[in-house]
Enzyme design. Structure first.
Site, mmCIF file in Angstrom:
data_model
loop_
_atom_site.group_PDB
_atom_site.id
_atom_site.type_symbol
_atom_site.label_atom_id
_atom_site.label_comp_id
_atom_site.label_asym_id
_atom_site.label_seq_id
_atom_site.Cartn_x
_atom_site.Cartn_y
_atom_site.Cartn_z
ATOM 1 N N ASP A 1 44.874 -14.204 46.070
ATOM 2 C CA ASP A 1 44.584 -14.848 44.785
ATOM 3 C C ASP A 1 45.794 -15.591 44.227
ATOM 4 O OD1 ASP A 1 42.993 -15.531 42.624
ATOM 5 O OD2 ASP A 1 43.243 -13.627 41.588
ATOM 6 N N LYS B 1 42.362 -10.718 28.552
ATOM 7 C CA LYS B 1 42.076 -12.061 29.049
ATOM 8 C C LYS B 1 43.161 -12.417 30.058
ATOM 9 C CE LYS B 1 42.627 -16.046 29.087
ATOM 10 N NZ LYS B 1 42.872 -16.959 30.284
ATOM 11 N N GLY C 1 53.520 -15.159 28.840
ATOM 12 C CA GLY C 1 53.269 -16.469 29.422
ATOM 13 C C GLY C 1 54.289 -17.476 28.947
ATOM 14 N N THR D 1 56.351 -20.351 26.820
ATOM 15 C CA THR D 1 56.827 -20.450 25.442
ATOM 16 C C THR D 1 55.897 -21.328 24.609
ATOM 17 O OG1 THR D 1 59.102 -20.136 26.188
ATOM 18 C CG2 THR D 1 58.797 -21.109 24.007
ATOM 19 N N GLU E 1 56.065 -12.074 25.205
ATOM 20 C CA GLU E 1 57.051 -12.073 26.295
ATOM 21 C C GLU E 1 56.949 -13.450 26.945
ATOM 22 O OE1 GLU E 1 58.176 -9.953 30.537
ATOM 23 O OE2 GLU E 1 56.344 -9.354 29.487
ATOM 24 N N CYS F 1 59.584 -14.619 34.965
ATOM 25 C CA CYS F 1 60.241 -15.088 33.743
ATOM 26 C C CYS F 1 61.689 -14.636 33.673
ATOM 27 C CB CYS F 1 59.475 -14.632 32.508
ATOM 28 S SG CYS F 1 59.361 -12.841 32.339
ATOM 29 N N GLU G 1 62.617 -23.869 32.162
ATOM 30 C CA GLU G 1 62.130 -22.948 33.181
ATOM 31 C C GLU G 1 61.253 -23.691 34.189
ATOM 32 O OE1 GLU G 1 60.211 -18.520 33.138
ATOM 33 O OE2 GLU G 1 59.213 -20.025 31.900
#
Length: 418
Positions: A99, A185, A238, A240, A260, A294, A393
């Protein structure tokens, strides 16, 4: 290796429910670019049903079934989930790898951590009972004070695709241990194992509505969950940018959030290190989980006196990383999660080059892999602090490098993040 992907629906109120609008999203294997199944696509209508189910779960039997049940009662369910996860470890690891593209070995270690997470919070749930109504010492004998810990209520949990089931466990397990009812979710890019968690919860008899699982797109399912007036808290991991939108929506109702978000972490290498060990850990820090972490140490800050020799060794380590289908023996770098992420990573690399940086190694598709979203692990030098590659990032297997001469300079560079 033929992996059968189960065809699941949404989990709402303890039952499999087809999305109200009957939409589904294709699942694409990032190693082959082939469609291997699909997931249900929740929308606002399904969010409404899930929130209502969660609120009923909290109030059922005046809360005695879950919210005000003892921690020991909730712990039994968490331990039962951990057992089922362990029993299905091999299957879940394969589903995770197909996946999201992470090497099968890494996926298997993640599943071990998932079970451990549920066990850990089962212990905390049991320990909560002894802490309830703990007396607080006051200087006035006419008053009595004690601490009563209560669940905050219905929580919305929005999780990413780099550790699909593990990140979900990090949010689901503590929420359930505390007596909350939850709506999970997961990312639409990697939801398979979260839907299998739904099946596990059904198998262990988790009370209806305590955990609801809605797969779907962020704008269609995540946004209405984050802004729902009957959701008492949102926890999100996830980007920013998305975190900022969630915080904005929650602020309208003064709703608490836990965020986070992305990172651009540094690794500093001084001149007195063991060069090979430092090179190994630098590679690990940036390229583990295909560079999609992250906390990846994606900015290397190395002392100028050893920079050339260290980079030579680092390139050798990097070229020894086996890049392959996640199911191949010895795979240490699989594909990034999607076509969109693949294009994003390559765009970062091309922009760095156009801004004057040097691509020391990697930066392209591996020659032996004609299909799949594969990017060779990339090292970029001649970087300035104003470049995009230093400041933003990437979330892919890309390391940028700067040198330093003094400890003060190293710390200044390390802290030079937006």
């Amino acid at each position: 290796m033929a992996i059968q992907v189960p065809r699941r629906q949404l989990l709402i109120d303890g039952e499999w429910r087809e999305p109200v609008l009957k939409k589904r999203i294709p699942i694409i294997n990032p190693a082959t670019e082939q469609i291997i199944g699909d997931i249900p696509a929740a929308t606002t209508e399904d969010v409404e049903l899930a929130v209502a189910a969660a609120r009923r779960a909290l109030s059922r039997n005046k809360g005695k079934d879950w919210a005000s049940a003892s921690g020991a009662v909730r712990a039994k369910y968490l331990r039962a989930i951990a057992v089922k996860i362990t029993e299905r470890k091999s299957e879940l690891a394969k589903l995770e790898a197909i996946d999201c593209g992470k090497p099968l070995d890494e996926a298997a270690w993640d599943i071990d951590d998932v079970a451990g997470c549920f066990e850990y919070y089962a212990d905390l749930a049991e320990g909560l009972d002894a802490k309830q109504k703990a007396l607080v010492s006051l200087p006035m004998e006419t008053f009595k004070s004690y601490v009563l810990k209560e669940p905050i209520g219905v929580v919305g949990l929005i999780t990413p695709w780099n550790y699909p089931l593990l990140m979900a466990a990090w949010k689901v397990a503590p929420a359930l241990a505390a007596g909350c009812a939850a709506i999970l979710k997961p990312s639409e890019l990697a939801s398979i194992t979260c839907l299998e968690l739904a099946e596990v919860c059904r198998e262990v008899g988790l009370p209806p509505g305590v955990l609801n699982i809605l797969t779907g797109l962020g704008p269609e399912a995540g946004a209405p969950l984050a802004s729902h007036p009957n959701v008492d808290k949102i926890a999100f991991t996830g980007s920013t940018a998305t975190g900022s939108r969630i915080m904005t929506a929650a602020a309208q109702m003064v709703k608490p959030v836990s965020l986070e978000l992305g990172g651009k972490s540094p690794i500093i290498v001084f001149e007195d290190v063991d060069l090979d060990k430092a090179a190994e850990w630098t590679v690990f820090g940036c390229f583990w989980t295909n560079g999609q972490i992250c906390s990846a140490t994606s900015r290397l800050i190395v002392h100028e006196s050893i920079a050339k020799e260290f980079l030579d060794r680092l390139v050798k380590w990097t070229k020894n990383i086996k890049i392959s289908d996640p199911f191949e023996e010895g795979c240490r770098l699989g594909p990034v999660v999607s076509g969109g992420q693949y294009e994003k990573v390559l765009k970062f690399i091309s922009t760095a080059k156009s801004e004057g940086a040097t691509i020391l190694c990697g930066g392209v598709r591996p020659e032996h892999l004609k299909k799949g979203f594969f990017v060779e692990p990339t090292i970029i030098t001649d970087v300035t602090t104003s470049m995009q590659i230093w400041r933003e990032e990437v979330f892919g297997p890309v390391l940028c490098v700067k040198t330093f001469s003094t400890e003060e300079e190293a710390l200044e560079l390390a802290n030079d993040t937006p």
